[in-house]
Design an enzyme around this catalytic site. Sequence first.
Site, short mmCIF file in Angstrom:
data_model
loop_
_atom_site.label_atom_id
_atom_site.label_comp_id
_atom_site.label_asym_id
_atom_site.label_seq_id
_atom_site.Cartn_x
_atom_site.Cartn_y
_atom_site.Cartn_z
CD GLU A 9 -2.48 1.46 2.64
OE1 GLU A 9 -3.52 0.80 2.83
OE2 GLU A 9 -2.00 2.25 3.48
CE1 TYR A 41 -11.00 9.16 -4.00
CE2 TYR A 41 -12.14 9.44 -1.92
CZ TYR A 41 -12.00 9.73 -3.27
OH TYR A 41 -12.89 10.59 -3.87
NE ARG A 100 -17.89 3.53 8.10
CZ ARG A 100 -17.92 3.34 9.41
NH1 ARG A 100 -19.00 2.81 9.96
NH2 ARG A 100 -16.88 3.65 10.17
CG ASP A 102 -11.90 5.87 9.87
OD1 ASP A 102 -12.60 4.92 10.26
OD2 ASP A 102 -10.66 5.82 9.76
CE1 TYR A 137 -10.89 -2.08 9.70
CE2 TYR A 137 -12.69 -3.17 8.53
CZ TYR A 137 -11.83 -2.10 8.68
OH TYR A 137 -11.89 -1.05 7.79
CG HIS A 141 -14.78 -1.39 11.99
ND1 HIS A 141 -15.60 -0.46 12.56
CD2 HIS A 141 -14.02 -0.73 11.09
CE1 HIS A 141 -15.36 0.73 12.01
NE2 HIS A 141 -14.40 0.58 11.11
CD GLN A 168 -6.64 -1.39 10.34
OE1 GLN A 168 -5.59 -1.23 9.71
NE2 GLN A 168 -7.57 -0.48 10.42
CD GLN A 204 4.96 4.17 11.40
OE1 GLN A 204 5.88 3.54 11.92
NE2 GLN A 204 4.75 4.18 10.11
P1 FAD Z 1 -17.62 -1.29 6.52
O1 FAD Z 1 -17.30 -2.57 5.86
O2 FAD Z 1 -18.85 -0.58 6.09
O3 FAD Z 1 -17.67 -1.56 8.08
C1 FAD Z 1 -17.66 -0.48 9.01
C2 FAD Z 1 -18.48 -0.85 10.24
O4 FAD Z 1 -19.86 -0.96 9.88
C3 FAD Z 1 -18.10 -2.20 10.85
O5 FAD Z 1 -18.20 -2.09 12.25
C4 FAD Z 1 -19.14 -3.15 10.31
O6 FAD Z 1 -19.38 -4.25 11.18
C5 FAD Z 1 -20.36 -2.24 10.22
N1 FAD Z 1 -21.29 -2.65 9.15
C6 FAD Z 1 -20.96 -3.04 7.90
N2 FAD Z 1 -22.07 -3.36 7.21
C7 FAD Z 1 -23.11 -3.16 8.03
C8 FAD Z 1 -24.52 -3.31 7.91
N3 FAD Z 1 -25.08 -3.74 6.76
N4 FAD Z 1 -25.32 -2.98 8.97
C9 FAD Z 1 -24.77 -2.54 10.14
N5 FAD Z 1 -23.43 -2.39 10.32
C10 FAD Z 1 -22.63 -2.69 9.28
N6 FAD Z 1 -9.65 4.83 5.11
C11 FAD Z 1 -9.52 5.89 4.27
O7 FAD Z 1 -10.03 6.98 4.56
N7 FAD Z 1 -8.84 5.78 3.07
C12 FAD Z 1 -8.28 4.61 2.67
O8 FAD Z 1 -7.69 4.54 1.60
C13 FAD Z 1 -8.39 3.47 3.55
N8 FAD Z 1 -7.85 2.28 3.20
C14 FAD Z 1 -8.02 1.19 4.02
C15 FAD Z 1 -7.49 -0.05 3.64
C16 FAD Z 1 -7.63 -1.17 4.46
C17 FAD Z 1 -7.06 -2.49 4.01
C18 FAD Z 1 -8.31 -1.06 5.70
C19 FAD Z 1 -8.46 -2.25 6.61
C20 FAD Z 1 -8.84 0.17 6.10
C21 FAD Z 1 -8.71 1.30 5.27
N9 FAD Z 1 -9.24 2.54 5.62
C22 FAD Z 1 -9.11 3.63 4.78
C23 FAD Z 1 -9.94 2.71 6.90
C24 FAD Z 1 -11.46 2.44 6.76
O9 FAD Z 1 -12.03 3.43 5.94
C25 FAD Z 1 -12.09 2.46 8.16
O10 FAD Z 1 -11.66 1.36 8.90
C26 FAD Z 1 -13.61 2.58 8.21
O11 FAD Z 1 -13.99 2.90 9.54
C27 FAD Z 1 -14.38 1.33 7.81
O12 FAD Z 1 -14.39 1.13 6.47
P2 FAD Z 1 -14.93 -0.27 5.87
O13 FAD Z 1 -14.90 -0.14 4.42
O14 FAD Z 1 -14.23 -1.40 6.49
O15 FAD Z 1 -16.46 -0.22 6.42
#
Ligand code: FAD
Length: 282
Positions: A9, A41, A100, A102, A137, A141, A168, A204
């Site tokens: 990454e 992103y 999604r 943060d 995660y 998460h 993660q 860090q």
């Molecule tokens: P989701 O998969 O939507 O999950 C988030 C939370 O919502 C979880 O607790 C899950 O259990 C819950 N959830 C999911 N679906 C549902 C549902 N249908 N109903 C109720 N609850 C639900 N952040 C950035 O800003 N830019 C990046 O480029 C970036 N890259 C990343 C790369 C990796 C490999 C990882 C692990 C994280 C990255 N992140 C990045 C951080 C990420 O955006 C955050 O961890 C964010 O809080 C969750 O994103 P997600 O896509 O995992 O969300």
Amino acid sequence: MGVPQFSLEVFPPKRNGPVGTIYDTLDGLEGVRPDFISVTYGTGRSADRTATARISHTVRSEYDIPVVAHLTAQYLDEQQADEALDMFQQAGVKAVLALRGDRVEGRDPAGVFCHASDLVAYIRKTCPDMDVFGACYPECHPDAANLDEDIAHLKTKVDAGASHLISQLFFDNEDFLRFVDKARAAGINVPIEAGIMPVTNAAQVRRMVSMCGARVPAGITAILDRWGDDREAIKQAGILYASQQIADLVSQGADGVHVYTMNHPATTRKIWNNVSSLFANR
Ligand code: FAD
């Protein structure tokens, strides 16, 4: 047991930072043979919306490495998502890590892509040629009540069309291996790559851990306590720790590892030199 993947990454330079630094990162990775490089992103207000597409284009066309572009969606409406996906397609991107993102303090989500699975389904529908990855995660998460609930949501994301998961960061392989067993038991059968963040400085690690809630096992605490003030020693210990983590994961059948380079190519190169023969048969 399949052949493990090795991927990296990188993140785009800061909006007001020198653009050329990404070349320092990519040039510095020469000799490392990743299956792909993913490009993050930005979610904050100051994020440069075009940076991921531009860096992805550079990785693909100038370095000839397959690229995965990240996209965070909770602040986008459909038109903005289309614009981002269009930019990615023009940049030759063939795979998106659908996220999604943060929550940004004081800013309300757009209410269209509430979960990553909504974006996964949307990309599958509107860009059928695009591969879609998702995040996962191993230690749960932070928003989820527990790991079982989080894995149930992960299953929804995979059923929506995520073909590949990237985890993660974590420091204890047992946490990852237990998570993979649970995911498999829940019917999640796509490849799951293990996220590895080399420890290179104490501040860090503390920042990353406070952001994502990763557990710090005794081995990492010992490194921080013993060499926290010695930049070179902590880097060397961190490289060895990450290399051992990777060797153990591969020997235990992990689908692959994804190294968070933090745009520090020298560290990544040293890890690669330690583990490259484990990935020789790709
Ligand atoms: P989701 O998969 O939507 O999950 C988030 C939370 O919502 C979880 O607790 C899950 O259990 C819950 N959830 C999911 N679906 C549902 C549902 N249908 N109903 C109720 N609850 C639900 N952040 C950035 O800003 N830019 C990046 O480029 C970036 N890259 C990343 C790369 C990796 C490999 C990882 C692990 C994280 C990255 N992140 C990045 C951080 C990420 O955006 C955050 O961890 C964010 O809080 C969750 O994103 P997600 O896509 O995992 O969300």
